[in-house]
Scaffold this motif. Structure first.
Motif, short mmCIF file in Angstrom:
data_model
loop_
_atom_site.label_atom_id
_atom_site.label_comp_id
_atom_site.label_asym_id
_atom_site.label_seq_id
_atom_site.Cartn_x
_atom_site.Cartn_y
_atom_site.Cartn_z
N GLY A 94 0.80 -1.23 0.00
CA GLY A 94 0.00 0.00 0.00
C GLY A 94 0.82 1.27 0.00
O GLY A 94 0.39 2.30 0.51
N THR A 95 2.01 1.22 -0.59
CA THR A 95 2.88 2.39 -0.68
C THR A 95 3.78 2.22 -1.90
O THR A 95 4.03 1.10 -2.33
CB THR A 95 3.72 2.56 0.60
OG1 THR A 95 4.54 3.72 0.51
CG2 THR A 95 4.59 1.35 0.86
N ALA A 96 4.26 3.35 -2.46
CA ALA A 96 5.10 3.25 -3.65
C ALA A 96 5.93 4.51 -3.83
O ALA A 96 5.46 5.61 -3.54
CB ALA A 96 4.24 3.03 -4.91
N HIS A 97 7.17 4.35 -4.31
CA HIS A 97 7.94 5.50 -4.76
C HIS A 97 7.78 5.61 -6.27
O HIS A 97 6.98 4.89 -6.88
CB HIS A 97 9.41 5.43 -4.32
CG HIS A 97 10.15 4.20 -4.76
ND1 HIS A 97 10.24 3.80 -6.07
CD2 HIS A 97 10.87 3.27 -4.04
CE1 HIS A 97 10.98 2.72 -6.17
NE2 HIS A 97 11.36 2.35 -4.94
N CYS A 98 8.52 6.50 -6.91
CA CYS A 98 8.22 6.84 -8.32
C CYS A 98 8.31 5.65 -9.25
O CYS A 98 7.39 5.42 -10.06
CB CYS A 98 9.11 7.99 -8.79
SG CYS A 98 10.83 7.59 -9.18
N LEU A 99 9.38 4.86 -9.19
CA LEU A 99 9.52 3.73 -10.11
C LEU A 99 8.52 2.63 -9.78
O LEU A 99 7.98 1.99 -10.69
CB LEU A 99 10.96 3.21 -10.09
CG LEU A 99 11.29 2.04 -11.01
CD1 LEU A 99 10.75 2.26 -12.42
CD2 LEU A 99 12.80 1.79 -11.04
N GLU A 100 8.27 2.40 -8.51
CA GLU A 100 7.27 1.41 -8.14
C GLU A 100 5.89 1.81 -8.65
O GLU A 100 5.13 0.98 -9.15
CB GLU A 100 7.26 1.23 -6.62
CG GLU A 100 8.52 0.58 -6.08
CD GLU A 100 8.66 0.64 -4.57
OE1 GLU A 100 9.46 -0.12 -4.01
OE2 GLU A 100 7.96 1.47 -3.93
N ALA A 101 5.57 3.09 -8.53
CA ALA A 101 4.28 3.58 -9.02
C ALA A 101 4.19 3.46 -10.54
O ALA A 101 3.13 3.12 -11.09
CB ALA A 101 4.06 5.03 -8.59
N ALA A 102 5.29 3.73 -11.23
CA ALA A 102 5.30 3.62 -12.69
C ALA A 102 5.09 2.18 -13.13
O ALA A 102 4.34 1.91 -14.08
CB ALA A 102 6.62 4.17 -13.24
N MET A 103 5.72 1.23 -12.44
CA MET A 103 5.52 -0.18 -12.77
C MET A 103 4.11 -0.64 -12.42
O MET A 103 3.52 -1.45 -13.14
CB MET A 103 6.57 -1.03 -12.07
CG MET A 103 7.98 -0.87 -12.62
SD MET A 103 9.11 -2.16 -12.03
CE MET A 103 9.08 -1.85 -10.26
N PHE A 104 3.59 -0.14 -11.31
CA PHE A 104 2.20 -0.44 -10.95
C PHE A 104 1.27 0.01 -12.08
O PHE A 104 0.40 -0.75 -12.53
CB PHE A 104 1.84 0.26 -9.64
CG PHE A 104 0.39 0.16 -9.27
CD1 PHE A 104 -0.07 -0.89 -8.49
CD2 PHE A 104 -0.52 1.11 -9.70
CE1 PHE A 104 -1.42 -0.99 -8.15
CE2 PHE A 104 -1.87 1.03 -9.37
CZ PHE A 104 -2.32 -0.04 -8.59
N ALA A 105 1.44 1.24 -12.53
CA ALA A 105 0.61 1.78 -13.61
C ALA A 105 0.77 0.95 -14.88
O ALA A 105 -0.20 0.66 -15.57
CB ALA A 105 0.96 3.24 -13.87
N ALA A 106 2.01 0.56 -15.18
CA ALA A 106 2.27 -0.22 -16.39
C ALA A 106 1.55 -1.56 -16.34
O ALA A 106 0.97 -2.00 -17.34
CB ALA A 106 3.77 -0.43 -16.56
#
Length: 223
Positions: A58-70
């Motif tokens: 339930g948390t993400a930094h920039c690259l984690e968020a980008a991969m989540f979105a991908a």
């Protein structure tokens, strides 16, 4: 595109992940979702979590968020494309990028208000990357280049579901040759001083940038 029917991956989403993917059907939906996630400040050491681990933690930094979105938007027909922004101070930023009706947009998470997503209004990845130039400038940061990478180039590497840190993604991004972005020293100096003055006076990061109408929604705490 049906959930779980990507040719690159077998069906591996669990029930909770499937429900989440069905709910997050567009880049805007994903942007609003990651805006609400606490930013991963990595208090216990560096992480690079897969889609599954971001959902779990339930948390993400920039690259984690980008991969989540991908991963989410791949299930709705968007290619898993990442755009890396290279900074002179080594504090690079990674965003998910997509094309809609011939224009480019982005989904992103950051500790800076101006480094979140962009509406699909840009004519090219370069134009999209350049929209981050002024908001990137702080005490040390300045964009020097950008590169677009397709995550499917990683083949069977498990960036979607791995329980371990997926450092190979970061390594791949670092190896991709970037296209240079140049602006005058005078402009950088002016924007950096403007940033310092604003922060000293208001004790918060600025939102005064031109082109802000092209930004996607940002987390409410910045407002």
């Amino acid at each position: 595109m049906d959930i779980g029917k990507s040719q690159q991956q077998p069906v591996r989403f669990n029930a909770a992940e499937r429900r989440l993917i069905r709910r997050l059907r567009s880049p805007k939906d994903v942007q609003l979702f990651i805006n609400r996630l606490p930013y991963n400040t990595e208090p216990k050491g560096d992480t690079l979590r897969s889609f599954r681990e971001v959902v779990k933690k339930g948390t993400a930094h920039c690259l984690e968020a980008a991969m989540f979105a991908a991963c989410v938007l791949e299930q709705h027909g968007y290619p898993p494309l990442l755009l890396g922004l290279e900074s002179i101070d080594g504090l690079d930023h990674v965003i998910f990028v997509y094309r809609q009706r011939g224009k480019w947009g982005a989904v992103a998470r950051s500790r800076d208000p101006g480094l979140h997503g962009r509406k699909p209004v840009f004519r090219s990845p370069r134009a999209l990357a350049e929209s981050y130039f002024d908001p990137y400038i702080d005490y040390t940061g300045r964009v020097t280049g950008y590169a677009v990478t397709h995550l499917r180039a990683m083949g069977s590497y498990d960036w979607r579901f791995s329980r371990r840190n997926v450092w190979a993604v970061e390594n791949m991004l670092l190896e991709v040759a970037s296209r240079k972005i140049r602006r005058s020293r005078q402009r950088v100096k002016r924007e950096r001083q403007k940033y310092r003055d604003y922060l000293a006076k208001h004790k918060k990061k600025p939102l005064y940038y031109r082109g802000r109408d092209k930004w996607s929604e940002i987390p409410k705490h910045f407002l």
